[in-house]
Design a protein around this motif. Structure first.
Motif, short mmCIF file in Angstrom:
data_model
loop_
_atom_site.label_atom_id
_atom_site.label_comp_id
_atom_site.label_asym_id
_atom_site.label_seq_id
_atom_site.Cartn_x
_atom_site.Cartn_y
_atom_site.Cartn_z
N SER A 186 11.63 -1.06 0.73
CA SER A 186 11.26 -1.78 -0.24
C SER A 186 9.66 -1.79 -0.48
O SER A 186 9.02 -1.40 0.78
N ARG A 187 9.02 -2.54 -1.36
CA ARG A 187 7.52 -2.46 -1.50
C ARG A 187 7.32 -4.14 -1.45
O ARG A 187 6.08 -4.33 -1.76
N THR A 188 8.24 -4.84 -1.04
CA THR A 188 7.82 -6.26 -0.87
C THR A 188 7.97 -6.90 0.69
O THR A 188 8.77 -6.35 1.40
N THR A 189 6.69 -7.45 0.92
CA THR A 189 6.38 -7.69 2.40
C THR A 189 7.66 -8.47 2.93
O THR A 189 8.06 -8.18 4.32
N TYR A 190 8.26 -9.46 2.15
CA TYR A 190 9.13 -10.29 2.60
C TYR A 190 10.36 -9.48 3.01
O TYR A 190 11.30 -10.18 3.60
N ASP A 191 10.65 -8.44 2.59
CA ASP A 191 11.88 -7.60 2.79
C ASP A 191 11.74 -6.83 4.27
O ASP A 191 12.63 -6.20 4.74
N TYR A 192 10.65 -7.04 4.77
CA TYR A 192 10.52 -6.37 6.24
C TYR A 192 10.56 -7.31 7.37
O TYR A 192 10.35 -8.40 7.32
N ASP A 193 11.10 -6.77 8.51
CA ASP A 193 11.86 -7.75 9.61
C ASP A 193 10.55 -8.14 10.58
O ASP A 193 10.44 -9.26 10.97
N TYR A 194 9.57 -6.99 10.65
CA TYR A 194 8.48 -7.51 11.64
C TYR A 194 7.06 -6.87 11.02
O TYR A 194 7.02 -6.12 10.12
N ARG A 195 6.07 -7.67 11.39
CA ARG A 195 4.69 -7.54 10.91
C ARG A 195 3.94 -7.67 12.06
O ARG A 195 3.97 -8.43 12.98
N GLY A 196 2.62 -6.97 11.97
CA GLY A 196 1.77 -6.94 12.82
C GLY A 196 0.67 -7.97 12.46
O GLY A 196 0.73 -8.45 11.49
N GLN A 197 -0.39 -8.26 13.29
CA GLN A 197 -1.30 -9.03 13.14
C GLN A 197 -2.62 -8.59 12.39
O GLN A 197 -3.44 -9.40 11.63
N GLY A 198 -2.65 -7.15 12.15
CA GLY A 198 -3.78 -6.71 10.93
C GLY A 198 -4.90 -6.01 11.76
O GLY A 198 -5.46 -6.48 12.88
N VAL B 83 0.70 -1.07 -0.11
CA VAL B 83 -0.03 -0.06 -0.01
C VAL B 83 0.86 1.43 -0.11
O VAL B 83 1.02 2.19 -0.65
N VAL B 84 1.74 1.32 0.90
CA VAL B 84 2.56 2.54 1.09
C VAL B 84 3.72 2.28 1.94
O VAL B 84 3.56 1.23 2.92
N THR B 85 4.70 2.92 1.89
CA THR B 85 5.90 2.91 2.78
C THR B 85 6.57 4.44 3.05
O THR B 85 6.43 5.34 2.24
N ILE B 86 6.99 4.48 4.31
CA ILE B 86 7.77 5.75 4.89
C ILE B 86 8.92 5.38 5.22
O ILE B 86 9.51 4.30 6.17
N SER B 87 9.92 6.37 5.20
CA SER B 87 11.35 6.14 5.44
C SER B 87 11.60 6.33 7.02
O SER B 87 10.30 6.84 7.59
N LYS B 88 12.62 5.93 7.65
CA LYS B 88 12.84 6.00 9.14
C LYS B 88 12.61 7.45 9.64
O LYS B 88 11.82 7.56 10.58
N ASN B 89 13.03 8.54 8.88
CA ASN B 89 12.73 9.80 9.33
C ASN B 89 11.71 10.39 8.90
O ASN B 89 11.39 11.58 9.19
#
Length: 122
Positions: free
Chosen positions: A103-115, A48-54
């Motif tokens: 990244s726009r790929t879910t597998y590149d993220y280290d942690y995920r919530g339950q939704g 959907v969308v991503t935002i950088s660290k800062n």
């Protein structure tokens, strides 16, 4: 223990708005890019969308550009997704994710919530 907890989902009529929150704990939130993904019944999880660290950079899926806005408050360890002009096709479980890779790929993220469920009625 790292936890990402989404909230703010619900049932809304088409054209309405919702604001999702993603509260993070157990990690240095400001070290992680944060993204939202969604998954509708019978479909694959999609970016959907991503935002950088800062918070300086954002990237949106074409399907939500101009309607959704991501933001973050690192002091509160929380990311937000403001969703306006909602459509029935936005109905899905929305997940937040935190990762060190842009990244726009879910597998590149280290942690995920339950939704959290978002349902848009026509």
């Amino acid at each position: 223990q790292v936890k990402l907890v989404e909230s703010g989902g619900g049932l809304v009529q088409a054209g309405g708005s919702l604001r999702l929150s993603c509260a993070a704990s157990g990690l240095t939130f400001s070290n992680y890019h944060t993204a939202w993904f969604r998954q509708a019944p019978g479909k694959e999880r999609e970016f959907v969308v991503t935002i950088s660290k800062n918070g300086a950079m954002t990237a949106y899926a074409d399907s939500v550009k101009g309607r959704f806005t991501i933001s973050r408050d690192n002091a509160k360890n929380t990311a937000y997704l403001q969703m306006n002009s909602l459509k029935p096709e936005d109905t899905a479980v929305y997940y937040c994710a935190a990762g060190r890779t842009w990244s726009r790929t879910t597998y590149d993220y280290d942690y995920r919530g339950q939704g959290t469920q978002v349902t848009v009625s026509s």
